[in-house]
Structure formats: structure tokens, C-alpha cells
Design an enzyme around this catalytic site. Sequence first.
Site, PDB file in Angstrom:
ATOM      1  N   TYR A 114       0.851  -1.192   0.000  1.00 55.55           N
ATOM      2  CA  TYR A 114       0.000   0.000   0.000  1.00 55.55           C
ATOM      3  C   TYR A 114       0.895   1.254   0.000  1.00 55.55           C
ATOM      4  CZ  TYR A 114      -2.747   3.748   2.027  1.00 55.55           C
ATOM      5  OH  TYR A 114      -3.313   4.965   2.275  1.00 55.55           O
ATOM      6  N   LYS A 213     -11.015  -2.043   6.087  1.00 59.20           N
ATOM      7  CA  LYS A 213     -11.399  -2.659   4.822  1.00 59.20           C
ATOM      8  C   LYS A 213     -12.449  -3.749   5.050  1.00 59.20           C
ATOM      9  CE  LYS A 213      -8.555   0.321   3.340  1.00 59.20           C
ATOM     10  NZ  LYS A 213      -7.328   0.390   4.005  1.00 59.20           N
TER      11      LYS A 213
END
Length: 398
Positions: A114, A213
Site C-alpha cells: 500500500y 477494509k
Amino acid sequence: MTKVKEHWRIATKAIHGFGGGDAATGAISLPIYQTSTYQFRDSQHGADLFNGEADGYIYSRISNPTVDAFQREIACLEGGEAAQALGSGMAASFNAIMTDCKSGDSYISSETVYGGTHALTDHVMPRFGVTGIEVDFTDLNVVEDAIKKAKNPKVLFFETPANPTLAILDIKALAELGHKHGLTVVVDNTFATPILQRPLEYGVDVVMHSATKYIGGHGDVVAGCVVGKQEYIDRLRNDVYIDTGATMAPLNAWLLLRGLKTLPIRMKAHCENAMKIAQFLVFHPKVKVVHYPGLSSNTGHELAKRQMSGFGGMIAFEIDGGFEEGKKLMDAVELAKVAVSLGDCDTLVCHPASTTHSTYEKTVREKAGIKDNLIRLSVGIEDPADIMDDLNQALRVL
Ligand code: LCS
């Protein structure tokens, strides 16, 4: 209260793994203990709590009953002894790395992570005298070389499937390699969730998540967690977490506990939808390559079959074009939401090169497989035919 059984299947653990509701009232939905502090019975009780001679709550940065329940639940699902909840996934990565690294030490990280995690390695950790070295984790020789060359290496850190390319890394082999060199092996399990992949079962020491998430699943919480042995979580708490204070709010812990109850059925729907969308994209004339571990043509397919029980809800694909076409596609979707983050019930689409991974210098980004024409799709749980129709009409603008 519920007695948690080790042999329960994962869907049962997702609902009952925290040990049930409120012992004081019998409330099945655990109360949100919305308190910052706790009254001591008297001055000696306060002193005993501080010197460890009594068990109990002191202050909600240190611990909170609703947050504790989330910690028990995620530890149960990942198969770990203990967990620490944190205010975000970034706080989880920072705490996990800093538990074993101090000034003068280094860690080896996968180069495909990420964008925020790359930024942590690139410009935050050096401020603490900690060096993060990013290399290609698909090649074990490259990783071993990096470990041998590093100064005081302490941690091996990687994501699988990786954000945003969906590259699959060999968890068991990397855990063995890390341990051969005495490193703590940390896996970011955000994309897979414990429903599809439990890295601790393959020998890694620590699992972390952006609970923002799939764990939350509804796009309404920013949160993180770290799972590992009790001894490790104690060190994380005492050496980093408590006195740096990236705390999870009790309301967020409650939302995550609620999210986790439906994680198994949501992941099933995400996997089914993503497979259908990936198969549709493969044959689309405007799509050059589809990166989805569920496709037999994907380089990570066999490995994913070994270490995952489903291929997940994330897809990356390369379109016919470059940076500008990537942005053009973003402007053409109607159902899918153009947004960062992932793992929500809603389909989200983003152009990593201009958003989530813009923290990378262009050549470093491209070496990590994050090309200008790469699109990342977090496939939601809408009807897959509607998601396909939307992508189809949007791809037509290219
Ligand atoms: N690890 C992974 C794999 C992530 O995807 C993210 C966030 C984090 C850690 C950090 O978690 P956070 O602090 O945001 O809870 N990924 C994002 C993304 O791809 N778009 O926006 C955030």
C-alpha cells in the site's frame, strides 16, 4: 457469556469468538463502553492496578471492554494468542515494525505494498533511525541477499495478495527464510482476511490488518489491529503502543465486531462476484491484462490455491492506454464509486498511479508493477451483472 470452542468452524467463530455479550446484563450485543476513564475503588486499588497487582481497567488508551472484545474476536479468527486494536492500519504497521526495530536496526519489506506503507518506509522510519529496505519478494534469493546485506535486520514485512497488483507471495517459504535469519515475520493480511488466509498457520509470527477494509466492511470505520503471541503483543503494548497512543475508539470496536459477524458470507459474495468480473474483463478488447489470483492464467494462481481458501474480492487490470486513459475511465463509471479504500459492500474503483500509490517515485512504482494504466477494482456485493454493465459502458469511452 459463551464458552469459545477451539474446534468451531470459522463462520461460528466470526459470530461467537469474542466470548459473547455483556456478563453484567446479558445483553447479546456488547455495550459500547463509551468511557475514557474508570473509577478506582480506593487509592490502594489505583496503585495496585498501576503496579500490576490487580487486574482491571484504568484508562481507555490502555484498554477498554468493547475494544478488548474485538481483540479477542480477531485473535480467535486469525488463530493467534492475543491481539492489539489500533486506530488505523497504518498505526498497526508502524507498531508492528517498531516492536522489534529501534534506531540503528533495519527491516526488509516487499516493494509492492500500500502507498502509505511505502511512505512509512521511505520517509517516516528514517526519522527514527530505522532503515526499511524494499525488494521483490517474489524472488527468495533477492530477499535473502537483502537480509544478508542489511544492518541489524529485525523484521520481514509483506502483503499478500499485494496492494494493488494482487501479486501472491509464498507465506510459508518467506516465514522459513525470515526465521533462518532470526527475523520476526509480519504479514499484512488486509486483502485476504482470516476467512480466506491465516498466515499464522503457515509459520509467520505476526499478522496485521487495516480493519478499515473487509473487517469493517461497510466503509464507516478507520481501524487496525495486530495479532500474535501474547509475549509479542505485551512487548508491542509496553514498548510502543501505550505511550504513542494510536487508540481504537469503543464505537469503532463495536462496528468491527458487527462487521465480523457477516465477514464469512461477505467474503463468499466478494469472491464469487470478483471471479465473474475477472472472467468478463479477460475477454474485453480494451483490457490488456487482468491480475486476479483466481484466474488459472495468473502467475500466483497455484500458490494462491495452496495458501488461500478463496481468491478474494480485489482485481487489478491494465487498460489499453496510460495515465490519462486511467483517469478517463475513472470519470466514466456510474455505479462503481471512484474512491480509495477497499473491501466495502459498494464497488470501489481507483487509479493507483494517481492516488493510492502516488507516494512512489515513478520508476520505483513501475518496478513494483504499479503501472500508469493499472486500475484497481474492489468488487462489491451488488449484483455482478450490474457491475459488469457499468464497467462495460465505462470502458467504451477509451
Ligand atoms: N495495509 C493495506 C494493505 C492497505 O490497503 C491499507 C490502506 C493500509 C494497510 C493502511 O490502513 P489504514 O490506515 O488506511 O486503515 N489502504 C488504502 C487504499 O488502498 N486506499 O486507501 C487506503
